[in-house]
Motif scaffolding. Structure first.
Motif, short mmCIF file in Angstrom:
data_model
loop_
_atom_site.label_atom_id
_atom_site.label_comp_id
_atom_site.label_asym_id
_atom_site.label_seq_id
_atom_site.Cartn_x
_atom_site.Cartn_y
_atom_site.Cartn_z
N ASN A 280 0.82 -1.21 0.00
CA ASN A 280 0.00 0.00 0.00
C ASN A 280 0.86 1.26 0.00
O ASN A 280 0.38 2.32 -0.35
N GLY A 281 2.11 1.17 0.39
CA GLY A 281 3.04 2.29 0.30
C GLY A 281 2.69 3.50 1.13
O GLY A 281 3.18 4.59 0.88
N LEU A 282 1.82 3.35 2.10
CA LEU A 282 1.41 4.49 2.92
C LEU A 282 2.45 4.80 4.00
O LEU A 282 3.07 3.90 4.55
N ARG A 283 2.59 6.07 4.27
CA ARG A 283 3.53 6.53 5.29
C ARG A 283 2.78 7.41 6.27
O ARG A 283 2.02 8.30 5.86
N ASN A 284 2.99 7.19 7.56
CA ASN A 284 2.32 7.99 8.58
C ASN A 284 3.09 9.29 8.79
O ASN A 284 4.27 9.27 9.14
N ILE A 285 2.41 10.42 8.58
CA ILE A 285 3.04 11.74 8.75
C ILE A 285 2.34 12.56 9.84
O ILE A 285 2.49 13.78 9.90
N VAL B 66 -8.26 18.59 5.71
CA VAL B 66 -7.18 19.53 5.99
C VAL B 66 -5.82 18.82 5.90
O VAL B 66 -4.92 19.28 5.21
N PHE B 67 -5.68 17.70 6.61
CA PHE B 67 -4.37 17.04 6.70
C PHE B 67 -4.57 15.54 6.90
O PHE B 67 -5.16 15.13 7.90
N PRO B 68 -4.07 14.72 5.97
CA PRO B 68 -4.18 13.27 6.15
C PRO B 68 -3.01 12.77 7.00
O PRO B 68 -1.91 13.33 6.95
N PHE B 69 -3.22 11.73 7.78
CA PHE B 69 -2.13 11.14 8.57
C PHE B 69 -1.33 10.12 7.77
O PHE B 69 -0.20 9.84 8.12
N GLU B 70 -1.92 9.54 6.73
CA GLU B 70 -1.20 8.58 5.92
C GLU B 70 -1.19 9.05 4.47
O GLU B 70 -2.23 9.42 3.92
N VAL B 71 0.00 9.02 3.88
CA VAL B 71 0.17 9.49 2.51
C VAL B 71 1.12 8.56 1.76
O VAL B 71 1.83 7.76 2.34
N LYS B 72 1.11 8.73 0.46
CA LYS B 72 2.15 8.12 -0.38
C LYS B 72 2.58 9.19 -1.38
O LYS B 72 1.78 10.04 -1.77
N PRO B 73 3.86 9.18 -1.75
CA PRO B 73 4.33 10.19 -2.69
C PRO B 73 3.47 10.20 -3.96
O PRO B 73 3.13 9.17 -4.51
N LEU B 74 3.15 11.41 -4.37
CA LEU B 74 2.31 11.64 -5.54
C LEU B 74 1.02 10.84 -5.46
O LEU B 74 0.54 10.29 -6.44
N GLY B 75 0.49 10.79 -4.26
CA GLY B 75 -0.77 10.08 -4.03
C GLY B 75 -1.95 10.97 -4.35
O GLY B 75 -1.86 11.91 -5.13
N SER B 76 -3.04 10.70 -3.71
CA SER B 76 -4.27 11.42 -4.01
C SER B 76 -4.22 12.86 -3.47
O SER B 76 -3.44 13.19 -2.58
N VAL B 77 -5.07 13.68 -4.01
CA VAL B 77 -5.17 15.08 -3.63
C VAL B 77 -6.06 15.21 -2.40
O VAL B 77 -7.08 14.54 -2.28
N VAL B 78 -5.66 16.07 -1.47
CA VAL B 78 -6.46 16.38 -0.29
C VAL B 78 -7.19 17.69 -0.59
O VAL B 78 -6.55 18.73 -0.76
N LEU B 79 -8.50 17.63 -0.68
CA LEU B 79 -9.31 18.77 -1.09
C LEU B 79 -9.95 19.47 0.10
O LEU B 79 -10.61 18.85 0.91
N THR B 80 -9.73 20.79 0.17
CA THR B 80 -10.45 21.66 1.09
C THR B 80 -11.17 22.68 0.22
O THR B 80 -10.57 23.27 -0.68
#
Length: 175
Positions: free
Chosen positions: A24-29, A125-139
């Protein structure tokens, strides 16, 4: 025989968990967001604008609070005259931060500051898990200025690209 079967089962679970994290390549930030546990007494953050040196700094006062078992971050932005410009209330959920309230402050015809509540159309506003060039966070927010027939829609499309790094003593260091 029972120990071997149990040990083999635990090994399979560990391998499956490791493979799942790799696929899944997710990273906790989460650690890169405001430190909610350190903001119970509040803290002022100063942001220096880039570009035009005549632009004044922007000050945000952040304070965390808990209500009904939910953690919130309250933020107030102050303009050059130290009067409020914006107020936000953000809610911590299991996978990130959501915008609960957004207000802007404008001066009316009599010179009094008035609070305008924005309609929140997309609260991310801010996701805790991401992957590089992953999905867009929309506000996405919408409001109408005082005494005007126009409207303002603010859209933020955030995307995690990579870690920020600096070079210190000829070594690349992640922040």
């Amino acid at each position: 025989m029972k120990k071997t079967t149990t040990l083999a089962g635990l090994a399979l679970v560990a391998i499956f968990a490791a493979c799942k994290n790799e696929t899944n390549g997710l990273r906790n930030i989460e650690a890169y967001y405001y430190p909610l546990s350190d903001l119970q007494d509040g803290k002022v953050y100063e942001y220096e604008p880039l570009g035009d040196e005549s632009d004044p700094p922007v000050y945000w006062y952040y304070k965390s609070m808990a209500q009904g078992g939910t953690a919130y971050l309250l933020g107030t932005s102050y303009g050059p005259t130290f009067s409020p410009d914006q107020f936000v209330r953000e809610e911590r959920v299991h996978n990130g931060i959501l915008l609960s309230d957004f207000y802007v402050y404008e001066t009316d015809a009599e010179g009094k500051s008035q609070q305008i509540q924005a309609e929140i159309m997309a609260a991310n506003v801010f996701p805790f898990e991401v992957k590089p060039l992953g999905s867009v966070v929309l506000t996405s927010l919408h409001w109408r200025p005082l005494g005007d027939t126009s409207s303002i829609t603010l859209v933020r499309n955030r995307q995690f690209d990579s870690d920020t790094t600096i070079i210190f003593q000829k070594k690349r260091c992640p922040l």
